[in-house]
Design a protein around this motif. Structure first.
Motif, mmCIF file in Angstrom:
data_model
loop_
_atom_site.group_PDB
_atom_site.id
_atom_site.type_symbol
_atom_site.label_atom_id
_atom_site.label_comp_id
_atom_site.label_asym_id
_atom_site.label_seq_id
_atom_site.Cartn_x
_atom_site.Cartn_y
_atom_site.Cartn_z
ATOM 1 N N ASP A 122 56.442 -25.275 25.209
ATOM 2 C CA ASP A 122 56.928 -26.310 24.280
ATOM 3 C C ASP A 122 58.205 -26.917 24.839
ATOM 4 O O ASP A 122 59.094 -26.201 25.300
ATOM 5 N N LYS A 123 58.310 -28.213 24.781
ATOM 6 C CA LYS A 123 59.494 -28.904 25.299
ATOM 7 C C LYS A 123 60.494 -29.221 24.180
ATOM 8 O O LYS A 123 61.661 -29.439 24.435
ATOM 9 N N TRP A 124 60.004 -29.277 22.948
ATOM 10 C CA TRP A 124 60.907 -29.499 21.818
ATOM 11 C C TRP A 124 60.411 -28.690 20.629
ATOM 12 O O TRP A 124 59.249 -28.314 20.541
ATOM 13 N N ARG A 125 61.352 -28.400 19.748
ATOM 14 C CA ARG A 125 61.038 -27.601 18.549
ATOM 15 C C ARG A 125 61.742 -28.198 17.351
ATOM 16 O O ARG A 125 62.853 -28.735 17.462
ATOM 17 N N LEU A 126 61.110 -28.062 16.203
ATOM 18 C CA LEU A 126 61.708 -28.422 14.916
ATOM 19 C C LEU A 126 61.897 -27.117 14.156
ATOM 20 O O LEU A 126 60.940 -26.367 13.951
ATOM 21 N N ILE A 127 63.131 -26.844 13.763
ATOM 22 C CA ILE A 127 63.460 -25.567 13.132
ATOM 23 C C ILE A 127 64.097 -25.824 11.769
ATOM 24 O O ILE A 127 65.074 -26.568 11.659
ATOM 25 N N PHE A 128 63.531 -25.187 10.733
ATOM 26 C CA PHE A 128 64.057 -25.307 9.372
ATOM 27 C C PHE A 128 64.756 -24.021 8.938
ATOM 28 O O PHE A 128 65.713 -24.041 8.211
ATOM 29 N N VAL A 178 66.819 -30.026 15.671
ATOM 30 C CA VAL A 178 65.884 -30.461 16.701
ATOM 31 C C VAL A 178 66.384 -29.875 18.011
ATOM 32 O O VAL A 178 67.554 -30.044 18.366
ATOM 33 N N SER A 179 65.500 -29.174 18.712
ATOM 34 C CA SER A 179 65.877 -28.506 19.963
ATOM 35 C C SER A 179 64.977 -29.004 21.090
ATOM 36 O O SER A 179 63.774 -29.161 20.909
ATOM 37 N N VAL A 180 65.574 -29.261 22.258
ATOM 38 C CA VAL A 180 64.821 -29.678 23.450
ATOM 39 C C VAL A 180 65.176 -28.732 24.586
ATOM 40 O O VAL A 180 66.357 -28.460 24.833
ATOM 41 N N GLY A 181 64.144 -28.222 25.270
ATOM 42 C CA GLY A 181 64.356 -27.327 26.403
ATOM 43 C C GLY A 181 63.460 -27.708 27.564
ATOM 44 O O GLY A 181 62.237 -27.664 27.439
ATOM 45 N N ILE A 182 64.071 -28.108 28.670
ATOM 46 C CA ILE A 182 63.330 -28.504 29.867
ATOM 47 C C ILE A 182 63.863 -27.715 31.057
ATOM 48 O O ILE A 182 65.023 -27.872 31.451
ATOM 49 N N LYS A 183 63.016 -26.843 31.614
ATOM 50 C CA LYS A 183 63.346 -26.074 32.820
ATOM 51 C C LYS A 183 64.731 -25.427 32.749
ATOM 52 O O LYS A 183 65.569 -25.603 33.638
ATOM 53 N N GLY A 184 64.983 -24.705 31.695
ATOM 54 C CA GLY A 184 66.244 -23.986 31.541
ATOM 55 C C GLY A 184 67.388 -24.799 30.979
ATOM 56 O O GLY A 184 68.452 -24.260 30.684
ATOM 57 N N ASN A 185 67.217 -26.088 30.832
ATOM 58 C CA ASN A 185 68.236 -26.930 30.192
ATOM 59 C C ASN A 185 67.888 -27.050 28.713
ATOM 60 O O ASN A 185 66.803 -27.553 28.373
ATOM 61 N N ASN A 186 68.785 -26.586 27.858
ATOM 62 C CA ASN A 186 68.520 -26.589 26.417
ATOM 63 C C ASN A 186 69.623 -27.308 25.665
ATOM 64 O O ASN A 186 70.807 -27.065 25.915
ATOM 65 N N GLU A 187 69.223 -28.178 24.769
ATOM 66 C CA GLU A 187 70.158 -28.900 23.899
ATOM 67 C C GLU A 187 69.564 -28.954 22.502
ATOM 68 O O GLU A 187 68.340 -28.875 22.326
ATOM 69 N N TYR A 188 70.431 -29.091 21.512
ATOM 70 C CA TYR A 188 69.936 -29.224 20.136
ATOM 71 C C TYR A 188 70.925 -30.013 19.297
ATOM 72 O O TYR A 188 72.093 -30.177 19.658
#
Length: 196
Positions: A122-128, A178-188
């Protein structure tokens, strides 16, 4: 005498026509009130007790990929609106809530980015409180980069895609990020911070 009466009648008629004509012209020239555009509804988070710190659209970028959440609608899975989407695209609809999102993803990196059988992460996640689970549109699984209901996707460098994506969710609504993780780079980004 008859000539005088005709002249008076003619003058009266011209006067009436002039006044009436002026009224018509005045009404025709009057500006119409400007139509007010209906506000764009981008979410219904407040219906679930979530008070936003930031408004949508929300963009999160990591590893050269940007994910923009344009709209999000949370629905009871048994609702008519959710059932219509579930039937149209072949979603399973087994969770309590059906979440419909409009998104834009853009690959600003120098490599291909994808979520296909070659790369299932998964490249992005929605977390509640816990993660919402992506729902597979059974009727669109063979379409890469579907603009109607996303499942498999692949973006070349510089490529962008606007589409819709569905999630199922059973948990509580205590926050939203909202979280985005691409090849070890993670931002939210927190759209709604933790409810105290």
């Amino acid at each position: 005498m008859k000539k005088t009466m005709i002249k008076v009648a003619l003058a009266g008629s011209m006067l009436f026509s002039g006044v009436f004509g002026q009224v018509v012209v005045t009404n025709a020239a009057a500006p119409k009130p400007a139509a007010t555009a209906a506000p764009v509804v981008r979410d219904n988070l407040s219906s679930y007790g979530l008070k936003k710190d930031i408004e949508l659209p929300v963009t999160v970028t990591a590893g050269g990929v940007s994910y923009t959440l344009e709209k999000i609608m949370i629905m009871e899975t048994k609702s008519a609106a959710a059932q219509a989407l579930i039937k149209k695209y072949g979603y399973a609809g087994k969770k309590k809530y059906f979440i419909w999102t409009k998104i834009t993803i853009a690959n600003n990196s120098k490599a291909v980015v994808q979520q296909t059988s070659k790369d299932l992460s998964d490249k992005w996640r929605l977390i509640f409180e816990t993660d919402a689970i992506k729902s597979m549109p059974a009727l669109k699984t063979d379409v890469v980069n579907s603009k109607d209901a996303l499942w498999d996707w692949k973006l070349a460098p510089g490529q962008k895609l606007s589409t819709f994506e569905a999630y199922g969710y059973d948990g509580p609504f205590n926050l939203f990020l909202v979280s985005v993780g691409i090849k070890g780079n993670n931002e939210y980004k927190f759209v709604v911070p933790q409810v105290k």
